[in-house]
Design a protein around this motif. Structure first.
Motif, mmCIF file in Angstrom:
data_model
loop_
_atom_site.group_PDB
_atom_site.id
_atom_site.type_symbol
_atom_site.label_atom_id
_atom_site.label_comp_id
_atom_site.label_asym_id
_atom_site.label_seq_id
_atom_site.Cartn_x
_atom_site.Cartn_y
_atom_site.Cartn_z
ATOM 1 N N ASN A 239 -14.987 7.618 -2.819
ATOM 2 C CA ASN A 239 -16.486 7.313 -3.020
ATOM 3 C C ASN A 239 -17.370 8.513 -2.695
ATOM 4 N N PRO A 240 -18.712 8.615 -3.202
ATOM 5 C CA PRO A 240 -19.356 10.130 -2.679
ATOM 6 C C PRO A 240 -19.508 10.398 -1.245
ATOM 7 N N GLU A 241 -19.365 9.502 -0.421
ATOM 8 C CA GLU A 241 -19.403 9.594 1.137
ATOM 9 C C GLU A 241 -18.036 10.500 1.416
ATOM 10 N N ARG A 242 -17.008 10.013 0.973
ATOM 11 C CA ARG A 242 -15.589 10.277 1.344
ATOM 12 C C ARG A 242 -15.603 11.850 0.643
ATOM 13 N N ILE A 243 -15.865 12.119 -0.495
ATOM 14 C CA ILE A 243 -15.720 13.112 -1.042
ATOM 15 C C ILE A 243 -16.282 14.283 -0.374
ATOM 16 N N GLN A 244 -17.514 13.953 -0.011
ATOM 17 C CA GLN A 244 -18.456 14.889 0.831
ATOM 18 C C GLN A 244 -17.704 15.245 2.369
ATOM 19 N N ARG A 245 -17.125 14.369 2.699
ATOM 20 C CA ARG A 245 -16.477 14.696 3.960
ATOM 21 C C ARG A 245 -15.145 15.548 3.616
ATOM 22 N N LEU A 246 -14.691 15.165 2.634
ATOM 23 C CA LEU A 246 -13.178 15.885 2.268
ATOM 24 C C LEU A 246 -13.536 17.390 1.990
ATOM 25 N N ALA A 247 -14.718 17.674 1.515
ATOM 26 C CA ALA A 247 -15.007 19.118 1.412
ATOM 27 C C ALA A 247 -15.170 19.862 2.637
ATOM 28 N N GLY A 248 -15.480 19.242 3.610
ATOM 29 C CA GLY A 248 -15.622 20.175 5.095
ATOM 30 C C GLY A 248 -14.536 19.919 5.942
ATOM 31 N N GLY A 272 -2.580 0.200 -12.729
ATOM 32 C CA GLY A 272 -3.538 -0.316 -11.789
ATOM 33 C C GLY A 272 -4.761 0.457 -11.362
ATOM 34 N N ALA A 273 -4.786 1.590 -11.952
ATOM 35 C CA ALA A 273 -6.128 2.565 -12.034
ATOM 36 C C ALA A 273 -7.056 2.327 -13.001
ATOM 37 N N LYS A 274 -8.383 2.673 -13.224
ATOM 38 C CA LYS A 274 -9.008 2.573 -14.184
ATOM 39 C C LYS A 274 -9.542 4.112 -14.587
ATOM 40 N N PHE A 275 -9.266 4.445 -15.729
ATOM 41 C CA PHE A 275 -9.591 5.825 -16.419
ATOM 42 C C PHE A 275 -10.853 6.632 -16.177
ATOM 43 N N GLU A 276 -11.879 5.615 -16.402
ATOM 44 C CA GLU A 276 -13.177 6.136 -16.186
ATOM 45 C C GLU A 276 -13.673 6.513 -14.791
ATOM 46 N N ARG A 277 -13.340 5.614 -13.881
ATOM 47 C CA ARG A 277 -13.499 5.891 -12.483
ATOM 48 C C ARG A 277 -12.811 6.846 -11.834
ATOM 49 N N THR A 278 -11.323 7.013 -12.353
ATOM 50 C CA THR A 278 -10.621 8.165 -11.624
ATOM 51 C C THR A 278 -11.192 9.297 -11.938
ATOM 52 N N LEU A 279 -11.474 9.453 -13.250
ATOM 53 C CA LEU A 279 -11.915 10.753 -13.886
ATOM 54 C C LEU A 279 -13.099 10.813 -13.414
ATOM 55 N N ALA A 280 -13.944 10.162 -12.800
ATOM 56 C CA ALA A 280 -15.375 10.415 -12.176
ATOM 57 C C ALA A 280 -15.146 11.044 -10.786
ATOM 58 N N ASN A 281 -13.872 10.364 -10.346
ATOM 59 C CA ASN A 281 -13.744 10.875 -9.063
ATOM 60 C C ASN A 281 -12.926 12.358 -9.062
ATOM 61 N N LEU A 282 -12.257 12.679 -9.924
ATOM 62 C CA LEU A 282 -11.742 13.859 -10.180
ATOM 63 C C LEU A 282 -12.594 14.819 -10.247
ATOM 64 N N LYS A 283 -13.522 14.675 -11.237
ATOM 65 C CA LYS A 283 -14.784 15.611 -11.513
ATOM 66 C C LYS A 283 -15.630 15.940 -10.118
ATOM 67 N N ALA A 284 -15.909 14.745 -9.332
ATOM 68 C CA ALA A 284 -16.625 14.934 -8.369
ATOM 69 C C ALA A 284 -15.860 15.727 -7.125
#
Length: 434
Positions: A239-248, A272-284
């Motif tokens: 999610n956005p918060e986890r991705i921000q933490r990941l970057a640091g 079991g995964a959803k394409f649009e959601r995973t793609l959004a995570n990938l790009k983020a």
């Protein structure tokens, strides 16, 4: 400068462009660039090597021969030509090139291996066995010089996975639960430091690491201890918060597993995964890691018509500004997945063309161990989901002691002899071929 001279291609620039394309796995494109320098020995040599990799030996052969006409006796070119001849079922011709190469470079495992294959296919079994044994011994030697102490470690922080990917061996899982607890993780850190390990891969034959409730704390701890920490993820638990933490975090690398170009192609692989959601995570994640020390890449595993599928995946992701894509054909996951076709000669399933290859020691087996979430140590950190290759427990022994134990040495002896049919997983794995 004359007009004719002005039209001459810039060899250095084209060679550099071809190298860049090759590093990005754009092999066909690299071949076309090098073709513009036809007659240039360096370009012809590189083009021949790429054509051989692309399983087009008949096209590679005349290029290798043209280089030898300009640079007689060039060893790498002779070996490359020999590889072309073996691939075209002409082993006796290959031996005429390989015999002087073996004499000139007796400690070359690559030359000994190819000579062993050629001798076998030419019907010289005893001589083949000797060359292949030498090649295997040369591959094993660096591990023995380290007294079998591993220098990389694969760590299973999570045994749980939220997907049933078609390229994975999930159907044989005996359990789909469990997380590594802090005492085990601290022991992993201590033993890895004692062994001089720097690379720590958060990767296992089973499990999505970002399902662990304390994944970020554990990653921070390992980075703080000086490890080069890399992680492989299917990218769904973000999610956005986890991705921000990941970057640091300061990870060495993050490998995002993704293949497909629309919902149907992606979701048929990552069940079991959803394409649009995973793609959004990938790009983020891609955006968040830009400018950080963490090397980002997508690992796309091809199924079915895997070459075409990977080409489409790369083109799709490039359209989203993501060029850091590493593509591979699906392997058979330690013999647990029937990928490609069955090769009678070796008794394994594979998408690769392995008929002209022979078993060699698995390099991951030689350099690394895997540690399960409960502390069990496996000889295979890549595919072993059920501890079939258990060699010890890190809570009871040190890594050096485990790797010098009877269980590990038994597998090693199988690789040394070129026969691992009796070893679980290894006996059906296509990784040691090709």
């Amino acid at each position: 400068m004359t007009k004719k001279a002005a039209r001459l291609p810039d060899a250095a620039a084209l060679l550099a462009k071809a190298q860049h394309l090759m590093e990005g796995q754009m092999l066909d494109e690299a071949v076309q660039v090098l073709k513009k320098l036809s007659g240039n020995p360096e370009a012809d040599y590189r083009r021949a090597g790429l054509l051989l990799m692309l399983e087009r030996p008949a096209e590679a052969e005349p290029l290798f021969r043209s280089v030898l006409a300009v640079v007689p006796g060039h060893m790498d070119t002779m070996v490359g030509l020999a590889g072309c001849l073996v691939a075209q079922n002409r082993p006796q011709e290959a031996l005429a090139l390989l015999e002087p190469a073996v004499r000139a470079q007796p400690q070359s495992g690559r030359i000994a291996y190819l000579a062993g294959v050629a001798l076998d296919e030419a019907g010289h079994a005893p001589a083949s066995a000797a060359q292949l044994a030498k090649a295997r011994a040369l591959v094993i030697a660096p591990a023995e010089r380290r007294k079998l102490v591993p220098y990389e470690i694969y760590v299973q922080l999570s045994r749980r996975c939220n997907l049933h990917c078609t390229m994975c061996g999930w159907e044989i899982w005996k359990d789909n639960s469990g997380f590594m607890e802090w005492p085990v993780f601290e022991r992993v850190i201590a033993e890895a430091k004692t062994s001089g390990v720097k690379p720590m891969h958060i990767l296992a034959g089973q499990g999505e690491p970002f399902l662990h409730p304390e994944i970020f704390e554990m990653l921070e701890r390992a980075v703080a201890e000086g490890f080069d920490v890399g992680i492989v993820t299917n990218g769904t638990p973000f999610n956005p918060e986890r991705i921000q933490r990941l970057a640091g975090l300061g990870l060495s690398y993050l490998q995002f597993s993704f293949a497909g170009w629309d919902a149907k192609s992606y979701e048929s692989i990552y069940v079991g995964a959803k394409f649009e959601r995973t793609l959004a995570n990938l790009k983020a994640v891609h955006k968040a890691l830009k400018g950080t020390k963490t090397r980002f890449c997508v690992k796309a595993v091809g199924m079915g018509d895997w070459q075409e599928n990977l080409r489409k995946t790369k083109a799709f992701l490039a359209g989203h500004g993501i060029d850091e894509v590493w593509t591979v054909a699906a392997n058979n996951f330690g013999g647990s997945v029937q990928s490609g076709s069955f090769h009678d000669k070796h008794g394994v399933w594979s998408l690769k063309n392995i008929d002209h290859h022979r078993l060699m020691p698995c390099r991951i087996f030689l350099k690394a161990v895997g540690v399960f979430c409960d502390g069990t140590v496996t000889a295979c950190g890549c595919y072993d989901s059920n501890a079939q290759l258990r060699i010890g427990n890190i809570m009871e022994q040190g890594l050096a002691e485990i790797r010098n134990g009877e269980a590990y040495r038994g597998i090693l002896d199988g690789f040394r002899q070129g026969d691992v049919k009796g070893v679980p997983m290894c006996g059906g794995c296509d990784d040691p071929f090709g």
